[in-house]
Scaffold this active site. Sequence first.
Site, short mmCIF file in Angstrom:
data_model
loop_
_atom_site.label_atom_id
_atom_site.label_comp_id
_atom_site.label_asym_id
_atom_site.label_seq_id
_atom_site.Cartn_x
_atom_site.Cartn_y
_atom_site.Cartn_z
N ASP A 62 -24.64 -0.73 35.12
CA ASP A 62 -23.37 -1.25 35.65
C ASP A 62 -22.55 -0.11 36.21
O ASP A 62 -22.09 0.76 35.47
CB ASP A 62 -22.62 -1.96 34.51
CG ASP A 62 -21.41 -2.73 34.99
OD1 ASP A 62 -21.09 -2.65 36.20
OD2 ASP A 62 -20.77 -3.41 34.16
N HIS B 182 -19.75 -0.73 37.49
CA HIS B 182 -18.43 -1.18 37.03
C HIS B 182 -17.35 -1.08 38.11
O HIS B 182 -16.16 -1.04 37.82
CB HIS B 182 -18.01 -0.37 35.80
CG HIS B 182 -17.27 -1.17 34.77
ND1 HIS B 182 -15.92 -1.04 34.56
CD2 HIS B 182 -17.68 -2.11 33.90
CE1 HIS B 182 -15.53 -1.84 33.59
NE2 HIS B 182 -16.60 -2.52 33.17
N GLU C 52 -18.27 -10.74 38.83
CA GLU C 52 -17.35 -11.00 37.72
C GLU C 52 -15.90 -10.99 38.18
O GLU C 52 -15.03 -11.55 37.51
CB GLU C 52 -17.55 -9.96 36.62
CG GLU C 52 -17.15 -8.54 36.99
CD GLU C 52 -17.55 -7.54 35.93
OE1 GLU C 52 -16.67 -7.11 35.16
OE2 GLU C 52 -18.74 -7.19 35.88
N HIS D 164 -21.73 -13.82 33.82
CA HIS D 164 -21.01 -12.73 33.16
C HIS D 164 -20.41 -13.26 31.86
O HIS D 164 -19.77 -14.30 31.84
CB HIS D 164 -19.89 -12.27 34.11
CG HIS D 164 -19.07 -11.14 33.62
ND1 HIS D 164 -17.78 -11.30 33.16
CD2 HIS D 164 -19.32 -9.81 33.55
CE1 HIS D 164 -17.27 -10.12 32.84
NE2 HIS D 164 -18.19 -9.20 33.05
#
Length: 381
Positions: free
Chosen positions: A183, A185, A234, A284
């Site tokens: 990830d 992120h 997400e 997610h």
Amino acid sequence: MQIKKIELFKVPPRWLFLKITTDQGLSGWGEAIVEGKADTVRAAVKEMESYLIDKNPMQIEDIWQTLYRGAFYRGGPVLMSAIAGIDQALWDIKGKYLQQPVYELLGGKVRDKVRVYSWIGGDRPDNVAQAAQEKKDAGFTAVKMNGTEELHYIDSYKKIDQAAARVAAIREKLGPDFGIAVDFHGRVHKGMARILFKELEPYRLMFIEEPVLSENIEALATMDTFGIPIALGERLFSRWDYKKVFELNKVDIIQPDLSHAGGISEVKKIAAMAEAYDTAVAPHSPLGPINLAASLQIDAVTPNVFIQEQSLGIHYNQGNGLLDYLVNKEVFKYKDGYAEISDQAGLGIEIDEELVRAEAKSAHNWKNPVWRNQDGTIAEW
């Protein structure tokens, strides 16, 4: 049947639970939360209350449309997360009333179980190979980890080397078939993402998540991803947000969150759009038990779901965990890297309401950390 009461419970570690009760005494649970903005979402739900009281909870689509279209301003994380929690609770009520799991009301299940993955490490992961081994020993067949610490727009190759070394250690220890997801992120800007893709290519990753922020998704069109599947979503909240993802045709896996993207009703539609674009779905779910229960209902009816996130043992959960608020803690028992699809009515879980009410008195105030680069500028977390 009419909706008579809506209650909200802000419970640790960082969740907001919602309970809707009808005049027949039937109740349903939802999880409406933007992590770090629980009170803001609570206020949004309270502002929607007047659209709900005395309405028939069985009319889920009409209620969803009213909440979304009835006000002039729409979309975004707060409003869609508020709708998501309400929508989950309404499906829970309808399933219980008809004595059927939600997936039966959505067309029936296409699978009996779904593969799950586990988180390892924190935001500066250390000794991840051992952590991955522990997850494998616990029965998981895949893990996900944050790839890097904070990165400036252009940063040092030392950080790139460290990220690649961590992934290499897991691959070397667990072999070629173990699933590894990394990830980014959203903390990696496009200049560094290009380099990271190249360096991670040898390790046959399951996917790279949020290689760039969703608002910079056009950058993917200029990137060589070296055949590594790309996952994101997400921070997208409706089928309208996902349109640009599908039109770009550079994303292989979408990750709508059942507590952010309008709930079961909306994610079902997003997943159907994804199928039309030959795109996989991996909901997610680093949140609580209601979010995961809703996700599993979507997994049950969605053929292009290939794996499910879950928060058992996740580093974000401090003090309370995924199973604490459940009466039957076996409902999320995983076997050989899979979660079984429950045949219980509604969302398939029973909430320990006494514990929820007790823990809500603690009034958590979870916030994500604020990171800065070495020069003092704000970094993406």
